[in-house]
Design a protein around this motif. Sequence first.
Motif, PDB file in Angstrom:
ATOM      1  N   VAL A   1      60.862  45.045  11.504  1.00  0.00           N
ATOM      2  CA  VAL A   1      60.774  45.497  10.115  1.00  0.00           C
ATOM      3  C   VAL A   1      61.472  46.848  10.019  1.00  0.00           C
ATOM      4  CG1 VAL A   1      58.596  44.283   9.745  1.00  0.00           C
ATOM      5  CG2 VAL A   1      58.567  46.682  10.462  1.00  0.00           C
ATOM      6  N   PRO A   2      61.859  47.269   8.818  1.00  0.00           N
ATOM      7  CA  PRO A   2      62.427  48.612   8.670  1.00  0.00           C
ATOM      8  C   PRO A   2      61.463  49.674   9.171  1.00  0.00           C
ATOM      9  CG  PRO A   2      62.785  47.317   6.679  1.00  0.00           C
ATOM     10  CD  PRO A   2      61.870  46.511   7.547  1.00  0.00           C
ATOM     11  N   ALA A   3      62.006  50.754   9.748  1.00  0.00           N
ATOM     12  CA  ALA A   3      61.160  51.803  10.325  1.00  0.00           C
ATOM     13  C   ALA A   3      60.214  52.402   9.293  1.00  0.00           C
ATOM     14  CB  ALA A   3      62.040  52.895  10.925  1.00  0.00           C
ATOM     15  N   SER A   4      60.630  52.449   8.038  1.00  0.00           N
ATOM     16  CA  SER A   4      59.788  53.026   6.993  1.00  0.00           C
ATOM     17  C   SER A   4      58.566  52.160   6.680  1.00  0.00           C
ATOM     18  CB  SER A   4      60.605  53.230   5.718  1.00  0.00           C
ATOM     19  OG  SER A   4      61.134  51.991   5.260  1.00  0.00           O
ATOM     20  N   LYS A   5      58.558  50.898   7.149  1.00  0.00           N
ATOM     21  CA  LYS A   5      57.461  49.984   6.866  1.00  0.00           C
ATOM     22  C   LYS A   5      56.498  49.826   8.049  1.00  0.00           C
ATOM     23  CE  LYS A   5      58.904  48.630   2.750  1.00  0.00           C
ATOM     24  NZ  LYS A   5      58.088  48.744   1.518  1.00  0.00           N
ATOM     25  N   THR A   6      56.677  50.608   9.104  1.00  0.00           N
ATOM     26  CA  THR A   6      55.903  50.417  10.334  1.00  0.00           C
ATOM     27  C   THR A   6      54.399  50.479  10.088  1.00  0.00           C
ATOM     28  OG1 THR A   6      57.702  51.349  11.662  1.00  0.00           O
ATOM     29  CG2 THR A   6      55.528  51.254  12.679  1.00  0.00           C
ATOM     30  N   GLU A   7      53.914  51.575   9.527  1.00  0.00           N
ATOM     31  CA  GLU A   7      52.472  51.745   9.339  1.00  0.00           C
ATOM     32  C   GLU A   7      51.929  50.751   8.322  1.00  0.00           C
ATOM     33  OE1 GLU A   7      50.813  53.629  11.319  1.00  0.00           O
ATOM     34  OE2 GLU A   7      52.637  54.388  12.259  1.00  0.00           O
ATOM     35  N   GLU A   8      52.720  50.459   7.294  1.00  0.00           N
ATOM     36  CA  GLU A   8      52.274  49.544   6.247  1.00  0.00           C
ATOM     37  C   GLU A   8      52.102  48.124   6.791  1.00  0.00           C
ATOM     38  OE1 GLU A   8      53.581  48.503   1.624  1.00  0.00           O
ATOM     39  OE2 GLU A   8      54.788  49.839   2.872  1.00  0.00           O
ATOM     40  N   VAL A   9      52.902  47.758   7.806  1.00  0.00           N
ATOM     41  CA  VAL A   9      52.796  46.427   8.412  1.00  0.00           C
ATOM     42  C   VAL A   9      51.749  46.416   9.518  1.00  0.00           C
ATOM     43  CG1 VAL A   9      54.053  44.727   9.810  1.00  0.00           C
ATOM     44  CG2 VAL A   9      55.137  45.734   7.792  1.00  0.00           C
ATOM     45  N   LEU A  10      51.682  47.489  10.298  1.00  0.00           N
ATOM     46  CA  LEU A  10      50.771  47.524  11.447  1.00  0.00           C
ATOM     47  C   LEU A  10      49.315  47.415  11.031  1.00  0.00           C
ATOM     48  CD1 LEU A  10      50.209  47.961  14.461  1.00  0.00           C
ATOM     49  CD2 LEU A  10      50.296  50.435  14.036  1.00  0.00           C
ATOM     50  N   GLN A  11      48.916  48.087   9.975  1.00  0.00           N
ATOM     51  CA  GLN A  11      47.488  48.129   9.628  1.00  0.00           C
ATOM     52  C   GLN A  11      46.901  46.750   9.318  1.00  0.00           C
ATOM     53  OE1 GLN A  11      46.142  51.538   7.575  1.00  0.00           O
ATOM     54  NE2 GLN A  11      44.526  50.494   6.447  1.00  0.00           N
ATOM     55  N   PRO A  12      47.509  45.932   8.434  1.00  0.00           N
ATOM     56  CA  PRO A  12      46.891  44.613   8.182  1.00  0.00           C
ATOM     57  C   PRO A  12      46.962  43.680   9.383  1.00  0.00           C
ATOM     58  CG  PRO A  12      48.970  44.806   7.011  1.00  0.00           C
ATOM     59  CD  PRO A  12      48.669  46.160   7.537  1.00  0.00           C
ATOM     60  N   ILE A  13      48.040  43.780  10.185  1.00  0.00           N
ATOM     61  CA  ILE A  13      48.136  42.919  11.364  1.00  0.00           C
ATOM     62  C   ILE A  13      47.070  43.303  12.391  1.00  0.00           C
ATOM     63  CG2 ILE A  13      49.567  42.395  13.380  1.00  0.00           C
ATOM     64  CD1 ILE A  13      51.980  42.375  11.600  1.00  0.00           C
ATOM     65  N   LEU A  14      46.917  44.592  12.633  1.00  0.00           N
ATOM     66  CA  LEU A  14      45.915  45.050  13.602  1.00  0.00           C
ATOM     67  C   LEU A  14      44.503  44.738  13.117  1.00  0.00           C
ATOM     68  CD1 LEU A  14      45.760  46.307  16.331  1.00  0.00           C
ATOM     69  CD2 LEU A  14      45.846  48.573  15.291  1.00  0.00           C
ATOM     70  N   ALA A  15      44.277  44.855  11.815  1.00  0.00           N
ATOM     71  CA  ALA A  15      42.966  44.494  11.271  1.00  0.00           C
ATOM     72  C   ALA A  15      42.685  43.014  11.479  1.00  0.00           C
ATOM     73  CB  ALA A  15      42.910  44.844   9.786  1.00  0.00           C
ATOM     74  N   GLY A  16      43.710  42.179  11.277  1.00  0.00           N
ATOM     75  CA  GLY A  16      43.528  40.743  11.497  1.00  0.00           C
ATOM     76  C   GLY A  16      43.268  40.399  12.950  1.00  0.00           C
ATOM     77  N   VAL A  17      43.962  41.085  13.869  1.00  0.00           N
ATOM     78  CA  VAL A  17      43.785  40.813  15.300  1.00  0.00           C
ATOM     79  C   VAL A  17      42.397  41.262  15.766  1.00  0.00           C
ATOM     80  CG1 VAL A  17      44.595  41.441  17.607  1.00  0.00           C
ATOM     81  CG2 VAL A  17      46.248  40.827  15.835  1.00  0.00           C
ATOM     82  N   LEU A  18      41.916  42.414  15.283  1.00  0.00           N
ATOM     83  CA  LEU A  18      40.563  42.862  15.641  1.00  0.00           C
ATOM     84  C   LEU A  18      39.517  41.861  15.159  1.00  0.00           C
ATOM     85  CD1 LEU A  18      40.722  46.704  14.893  1.00  0.00           C
ATOM     86  CD2 LEU A  18      40.812  45.576  17.115  1.00  0.00           C
ATOM     87  N   ASN A  19      39.732  41.347  13.953  1.00  0.00           N
ATOM     88  CA  ASN A  19      38.789  40.358  13.417  1.00  0.00           C
ATOM     89  C   ASN A  19      38.931  39.027  14.145  1.00  0.00           C
ATOM     90  OD1 ASN A  19      38.367  38.105  10.962  1.00  0.00           O
ATOM     91  ND2 ASN A  19      36.819  39.719  11.081  1.00  0.00           N
ATOM     92  N   GLY A  20      40.177  38.650  14.486  1.00  0.00           N
ATOM     93  CA  GLY A  20      40.394  37.393  15.191  1.00  0.00           C
ATOM     94  C   GLY A  20      39.823  37.380  16.593  1.00  0.00           C
ATOM     95  N   ASN A  21      39.670  38.565  17.198  1.00  0.00           N
ATOM     96  CA  ASN A  21      39.075  38.668  18.535  1.00  0.00           C
ATOM     97  C   ASN A  21      37.581  38.967  18.491  1.00  0.00           C
ATOM     98  OD1 ASN A  21      41.211  38.739  20.983  1.00  0.00           O
ATOM     99  ND2 ASN A  21      42.192  39.501  19.118  1.00  0.00           N
ATOM    100  N   GLY A  22      36.991  38.940  17.304  1.00  0.00           N
ATOM    101  CA  GLY A  22      35.552  39.140  17.187  1.00  0.00           C
ATOM    102  C   GLY A  22      35.100  40.569  17.363  1.00  0.00           C
ATOM    103  N   ILE A  23      36.017  41.529  17.279  1.00  0.00           N
ATOM    104  CA  ILE A  23      35.638  42.938  17.443  1.00  0.00           C
ATOM    105  C   ILE A  23      35.059  43.488  16.148  1.00  0.00           C
ATOM    106  CG2 ILE A  23      36.510  45.241  17.982  1.00  0.00           C
ATOM    107  CD1 ILE A  23      38.695  43.823  19.650  1.00  0.00           C
TER     108      ILE A  23
END
Length: 348
Positions: free
Chosen positions: A84-106
């Motif tokens: 993704v464009p460098a300017s979108k890094t944090e905007e993309v990381l947060q929902p993906i990381l939130a989904g992975v934490l939830n997907g792993n039962g954390i």
Amino acid sequence: MTVPGLVQSALDGEEIVTRVSIGGDDELFVTPSSSIVYRAEGLLSTRRIKQFPHDADRITISEGRRKTSFTIEYSLDDPVEFAVPASKTEEVLQPILAGVLNGNGITSADETVAKIYRFSELTLILTSNRLVKHIGEAVWDEDYEEYQFDDVTNLSFEDGSVATQIVLEVDGRPQRIKAPNDAADDIRERLQRALFEYHDVESLAELNTVLGEEQEDDGDDGTVDFGDGVDPLDANPPEPDDEGGEAATASATSQSGAGEQVTDESGGADPRSNRSEAEATTLESQPLMDDLADESDPDPTADTSPAPSPEVLERLETLEAAVERQNERLEKQQQTIEQLITELRQGR
């Protein structure tokens, strides 16, 4: 906004939780169980999607000057990569990381990610119910630590010249997290706010009392006092003194005319003689000036060049038309180059 057909078919009835634009018509769609990266049709590719489930084992990102590459790894399946464009890094990381934490039962389904902090190899994930800490090259993997707000027994901060120590006591055991000072105030404020809301208190002293640990009576309840705010710089600074005043006016001195003088009987100069000589000189030179004026060149601003021939005019019109066509081609080529650069920065 409408959902592209490719994405709609991949949703399998799930609701879209988050939708993030990642440049042009490209988008990230996040559902409770997976994330979908959608690429619109462009010069470098046709329409396509890349989907990855949230039960990942590891998330790694590689940041460049113009784009950031994400790698999602699994224990059995092949890793998924996208950019993704460098300017979108944090905007993309947060929902993906939130989904992975939830997907792993954390985290739980109703738990939200408030903020993600990344300091070199330290990643802090602050949610509405806990603080997750990960140390390592990856942003997240199975070697993580979590501090649930239910288990927190005390919170304090130790200020330093370069970094601030966040002292989070969990079941009576202090857990120290070092954060750089330029981000410490933000972490302090957000962490306190999350704990205050979770335990329904309004101050750090009240929080530590509720958690069962009386804070030392040092006159400081641990809250950050920002006062009345920073005084703005004076928008109308005083004008500098005008020193020196006005310059003095110079007095002009007249000089006597050059040439021979006629003396009067008393030995002094006769002013009438100089005036007579000047008048005579003017009268004698006047005919000569008139003759020169009659023989002078014509007005230099007048256009005396011959008119161009019809053949020259025709050639000029042909040349102008060719230049216009060339400019149109160059403009189209520039638009194509800009579109290619945009798609490359989007990670296509």
